[in-house]
Design a protein around this motif. Structure first.
Motif, short mmCIF file in Angstrom:
data_model
loop_
_atom_site.label_atom_id
_atom_site.label_comp_id
_atom_site.label_asym_id
_atom_site.label_seq_id
_atom_site.Cartn_x
_atom_site.Cartn_y
_atom_site.Cartn_z
N ILE A 150 0.86 -1.18 0.00
CA ILE A 150 0.00 0.00 0.00
C ILE A 150 0.89 1.23 0.00
CG2 ILE A 150 -1.80 1.26 1.25
CD1 ILE A 150 -2.65 -1.39 2.49
N GLY A 151 0.68 2.12 -0.95
CA GLY A 151 1.40 3.38 -0.99
C GLY A 151 0.64 4.45 -0.22
N THR A 152 1.34 5.18 0.62
CA THR A 152 0.72 6.21 1.44
C THR A 152 1.43 7.54 1.24
OG1 THR A 152 2.14 5.76 3.37
CG2 THR A 152 0.09 4.50 3.18
N GLU A 153 0.76 8.60 1.64
CA GLU A 153 1.32 9.95 1.59
C GLU A 153 1.14 10.58 2.97
OE1 GLU A 153 -0.59 12.05 -1.54
OE2 GLU A 153 0.10 10.68 -3.12
N PRO A 154 2.08 10.33 3.90
CA PRO A 154 1.92 10.81 5.27
C PRO A 154 1.79 12.33 5.32
CG PRO A 154 3.70 9.21 5.11
CD PRO A 154 3.31 9.54 3.71
N ASP A 155 0.92 12.79 6.23
CA ASP A 155 0.69 14.22 6.37
C ASP A 155 1.87 14.93 7.01
OD1 ASP A 155 -1.82 13.80 5.30
OD2 ASP A 155 -2.71 13.41 7.25
N GLY A 156 2.64 14.24 7.86
CA GLY A 156 3.74 14.88 8.55
C GLY A 156 3.27 15.61 9.79
N ALA A 157 4.22 15.94 10.66
CA ALA A 157 3.89 16.59 11.93
C ALA A 157 4.09 18.09 11.89
CB ALA A 157 4.73 15.98 13.05
N ALA A 158 4.48 18.65 10.75
CA ALA A 158 4.71 20.09 10.67
C ALA A 158 3.38 20.84 10.75
CB ALA A 158 5.44 20.44 9.37
N LEU A 159 3.33 21.87 11.61
CA LEU A 159 2.15 22.72 11.79
C LEU A 159 0.92 21.90 12.20
CD1 LEU A 159 2.55 25.12 8.72
CD2 LEU A 159 3.38 25.44 11.06
N VAL A 160 1.13 20.85 12.95
CA VAL A 160 0.05 20.00 13.45
C VAL A 160 0.07 20.06 14.97
CG1 VAL A 160 -0.91 17.67 13.51
CG2 VAL A 160 0.22 18.50 11.44
N ASP A 161 -1.09 20.22 15.57
CA ASP A 161 -1.19 20.27 17.02
C ASP A 161 -0.75 18.95 17.64
OD1 ASP A 161 -2.19 22.82 16.78
OD2 ASP A 161 -4.29 22.18 16.83
N ALA A 277 -6.73 6.79 8.87
CA ALA A 277 -7.00 7.45 10.14
C ALA A 277 -5.77 7.56 11.02
CB ALA A 277 -8.09 6.69 10.90
N THR A 278 -4.67 6.92 10.64
CA THR A 278 -3.45 6.95 11.45
C THR A 278 -2.50 8.07 11.05
OG1 THR A 278 -2.29 5.42 9.95
CG2 THR A 278 -3.61 4.45 11.70
N GLY A 279 -2.93 8.96 10.18
CA GLY A 279 -2.05 10.02 9.70
C GLY A 279 -1.25 9.62 8.48
N ALA A 280 -1.54 8.46 7.92
CA ALA A 280 -0.81 8.00 6.73
C ALA A 280 -1.23 8.73 5.47
CB ALA A 280 -1.00 6.50 6.54
N GLY A 281 -2.28 9.54 5.54
CA GLY A 281 -2.73 10.26 4.36
C GLY A 281 -3.49 9.36 3.42
N ALA A 282 -3.49 9.74 2.15
CA ALA A 282 -4.19 8.94 1.14
C ALA A 282 -3.48 7.61 0.95
CB ALA A 282 -4.26 9.70 -0.18
N ALA A 283 -4.18 6.53 1.22
CA ALA A 283 -3.62 5.18 1.10
C ALA A 283 -4.29 4.46 -0.06
CB ALA A 283 -3.82 4.40 2.40
#
Length: 503
Positions: A150-161, A277-283
């Motif tokens: 599965i290819g994912t696009e993680p959102d990253g932790a930058a500018l995230v609460d 839902a784990t922050g992995a972005g579009a999977a």
């Protein structure tokens, strides 16, 4: 009026990772203790039958073996295991199995660029899930397992609460725990790969949206961005590989790829939806073509430029699974030379001790200037609920045995009992149990940059509070295991890991 909680909470920390231990005396496990008692019985019989001199010689031999088992380095490797790895490497080198040549002029009889080593017998097929998305299905006959990527696009932790990050971590823990309840899942792996950006994607995006009637100044600025921005930039890719057993139940019939493809076609949408839902972005599942490109670039990084240029030109390079392997590869004691690059792979020997925060792996996962391509792979093996209860209870009894075996128990033994009790309490309350490991692969284009890459990995592992060790003598196998292929390493080892841990 709603009440507002003004209390300041400290940062959330994570820890209590434990490696299950086995009870024994003199630092040995249950199997080692049994062998020691059997040796003492043999020694007594030797005294009674052969005489004292023969018994003394036998005792000296047994003492040397016992010392080799008990003498361990900082990574927990004893002299016996290190000597066995060295002998296995000498045997492989003398037989020439560390050298691989493929293609029409290679040593292989089929004349293709097949993958070497553990990945050689894998077979690739493509199917379509219930959402109409094509997905690649890898079959490994040696272990009887199927894998999807599965290819994912993680959102990253930058500018995230921080609260959102904590929610992501909790959801990731639930996702891993749920793998133990999924039927047929044997293992899962997460691969984070950083590589230099070729700039073709940026150029294609700018040219597709550039207006021919735009001012010359704006066009010149965009052209300068296209020319200068890719220099020094990098791309980050994330893959999640899930491995399923070909046998759905004990004593059942091994399923064929078509049967497994139909079953996974219905289960794949649920796995990708829960992963988002784990922050992995579009999977989304990788198709056979995308998986072939990823593996081809891993073994020959120079092909990345050509593949990106082909996509920028609107063409799709047609690759088959028999063409993604290297044309030449040679494994050494501490490295792996493959086509246009040189790689070294490290394995985690100890998880972070104590409590850590959620961003402990941030620097290890980030791109580094001394490493051309870096691949960090987390390996997970979920444990079903029936075995998890037995494992944590056995670990608790082993920790209590070690503490009560001495009149003055060490502080480490007392802390181990509390940690094992906490793990057992969490498992009894419904938490899942997962075995995990980590592989880190550093790839450089020039062999002269290898010392800089090794020093960089040592420094990055220290910042992550990890203890890593190069996979000496098995660099080719470790390189393949770090790829998103879904290989389960314990099933490829002749001596079971459970037996070695109890020694």
């Amino acid at each position: 009026m709603a009440a507002v909680d003004t209390t300041n909470r400290g940062p959330r920390t994570y820890g209590n990772w434990r490696k299950p231990t086995s009870p024994g005396i003199l630092g040995l496990g249950s199997v080692g203790t049994g062998l020691l008692l059997a040796s003492l019985v043999v020694l007594v019989i030797t005294v009674m039958v052969a005489g004292l001199l023969q018994a003394v010689i036998l005792a000296a031999v047994l003492g040397i073996v016992l010392l080799a088992v008990l003498t361990k380095d900082a990574h927990g490797k004893n002299v016996l295991s290190r000597g066995g790895a060295r002998m296995a490497w000498w045997s492989a080198k003398s037989r020439g199995t560390n050298i691989y040549r493929s293609g029409p002029l290679g040593r292989s009889l089929w004349g293709t660029y097949q993958l070497p080593g553990l990945a050689a017998p894998t077979r690739l097929s493509e199917h379509t899930d219930s959402y109409g998305r094509p997905f690649a299905l890898l079959y490994t006959p040696a272990t009887g397992s199927y894998s999807i990527v599965i290819g994912t696009e993680p959102d990253g932790a930058a500018l995230v609460d921080q609260e959102q990050i904590d929610v992501w971590v909790a959801d990731w823990g639930h996702w891993l725990a749920n793998l133990g309840d999924e039927p047929g899942i044997e293992a899962a792996s997460v691969t984070i790969e950083t590589a230099p950006d070729t700039g073709t994607r940026l150029r294609r995006e700018v040219l597709m949206n550039l207006d021919a009637d735009a001012p010359a100044f704006a066009q010149g600025m965009l052209q300068e961005v296209v020319d200068r921005y890719p220099a020094g930039s990098s791309t980050v890719k994330a893959f999640v590989a899930i491995t399923f057993s070909a046998v759905n139940r004990q004593g059942g019939k091994r399923r064929q790829p078509d049967e497994m493809g139909r079953e996974l076609a219905a289960r794949l949408p649920g796995l990708t939806a829960s992963l988002q839902a784990t922050g992995a972005g579009a999977a989304r599942p990788l198709s056979a073509q995308e998986l072939c490109e990823a593996i081809r670039i891993a073994y020959d990084p120079a092909a990345a430029q050509l593949i990106d240029e082909a996509h920028a030109a609107g063409e799709t390079p047609e690759l088959s699974w028999t063409d993604v392997g290297p044309s030449a590869a040679q494994a050494s004691w501490g490295g792996y030379r493959h086509d246009s690059a040189y790689s070294c792979t490290w394995a985690m020997t100890q998880a972070p001790r104590g409590n850590v925060q959620s961003g402990v792996l941030a620097r290890l996962l980030a791109p580094h200037r001394d490493i051309a391509r870096k691949r960090v792979t987390l390996l997970y093996r979920p444990v079903d609920a029936a075995k998890a209860a037995a494992i944590v209870e056995a670990d608790l009894r082993a920790a209590e045995f070690r503490m009560t075996a001495s009149n003055k128990p060490a502080a480490r033994d007392s802390l181990a009992v509390r940690a094992a009790a906490a793990t057992a309490a969490e498992e009894a309350s419904g938490a899942g149990l997962v075995q995990f490991g980590m592989l880190v692969t550093a790839t450089v284009a020039d062999l002269d940059r290898a010392p800089d890459a090794r020093a960089a990995i040592d420094n990055l592992a220290a910042t992550a509070r990890l203890r890593v060790r190069p996979v000496y003598g098995s660099q080719d196998s470790a390189f393949a295991a770090a790829l998103p292929l879904g290989l389960v390493l314990p099933k490829h080892i002749k001596v079971p890991a459970e037996l070695r841990d109890k020694l």
